[in-house]
Design an enzyme around this catalytic site. Structure first.
Site, PDB file in Angstrom:
ATOM      1  N   TYR A  61      -9.348   0.279  -4.993  1.00  0.00           N
ATOM      2  CA  TYR A  61      -9.216   1.224  -4.041  1.00  0.00           C
ATOM      3  C   TYR A  61     -10.512   1.754  -3.648  1.00  0.00           C
ATOM      4  CZ  TYR A  61      -4.250   1.115  -5.912  1.00  0.00           C
ATOM      5  OH  TYR A  61      -3.192   1.192  -6.327  1.00  0.00           O
ATOM      6  N   PRO A 136       6.518   3.068  -3.688  1.00  0.00           N
ATOM      7  CA  PRO A 136       7.848   3.075  -3.047  1.00  0.00           C
ATOM      8  C   PRO A 136       8.021   3.796  -1.716  1.00  0.00           C
ATOM      9  CG  PRO A 136       7.709   4.408  -4.917  1.00  0.00           C
ATOM     10  CD  PRO A 136       6.518   3.820  -4.705  1.00  0.00           C
ATOM     11  N   GLY A 138       5.117   4.732   0.529  1.00  0.00           N
ATOM     12  CA  GLY A 138       4.044   4.364   1.501  1.00  0.00           C
ATOM     13  C   GLY A 138       4.374   2.965   2.018  1.00  0.00           C
ATOM     14  N   SER A 144      12.542   4.714   6.498  1.00  0.00           N
ATOM     15  CA  SER A 144      13.025   4.063   7.446  1.00  0.00           C
ATOM     16  C   SER A 144      11.630   3.378   8.047  1.00  0.00           C
ATOM     17  CB  SER A 144      13.448   5.017   8.591  1.00  0.00           C
ATOM     18  OG  SER A 144      12.673   5.900   9.085  1.00  0.00           O
TER      19      SER A 144
END
Length: 164
Positions: A61, A136, A138, A144
């Protein structure tokens, strides 16, 4: 009234963490425009004070800048309040992702992460760990996705690497 996040056991070896964790990837890279360091430090203090004490990062990251950011929070009085994990092995060489998990690379990655974090140990490699969901929110699992992806800026990692 502020609600505190509960705690759960992770795996079978007795490690207890907050029932909700904080994935720190988007604080340093990948998801939309870069955020300011003071804002991210304030956010981490806020979630820790709310009971979210399981923090997740990776040497990929930034790369590396997310661990450096977390070290600034961990230098304060919160180190004993959090459970921290950091991951390694995903490297980008000439724009392509490679996985480096040979013993020498693992040792080098762990030592470098601990140095960046200013720690002598971190959590993650436990037998019978259970499942730690990767992004979960992002990445689409609780969203949706088709409508959500339209709202991302052009440089957002999720837009470029979206799941159809």
């Amino acid at each position: 009234m502020e609600t505190k996040v509960g705690r759960i056991k992770l795996g079978t070896q007795g490690l207890e963490v907050s029932a909700q964790g904080l994935g720190c990837m988007s604080m340093s890279a990948f998801y939309g425009p870069l955020k300011t360091e003071p804002d991210m430090i304030n956010l981490m203090h806020h979630v820790i004070n709310s009971g979210v004490t399981f923090l997740d990062t990776s040497d990929a990251y930034g790369p590396h800048t997310n661990e450096i950011l977390l070290a600034k929070v961990l230098r304060s009085d919160v180190r004993e309040q959090v459970e921290l994990d950091t991951k390694f092995g995903a490297c980008f060489v000439y724009g392509k992702r490679e996985i480096w998990v040979d013993p020498a690379s693992v040792r080098e990655a762990c030592e470098a992460s601990l140095k960046r974090l200013g720690l002598d140990c971190t959590y993650y490699q436990l037998l019978e760990l259970g499942i730690i969901a990767y992004s979960p929110l992002g990445r689409w699992f609780f969203s949706s996705w088709p409508k959500l992806v339209e709202t991302f800026s052009d440089g957002d990692f999720r837009k470029v690497h979206s799941i159809p």
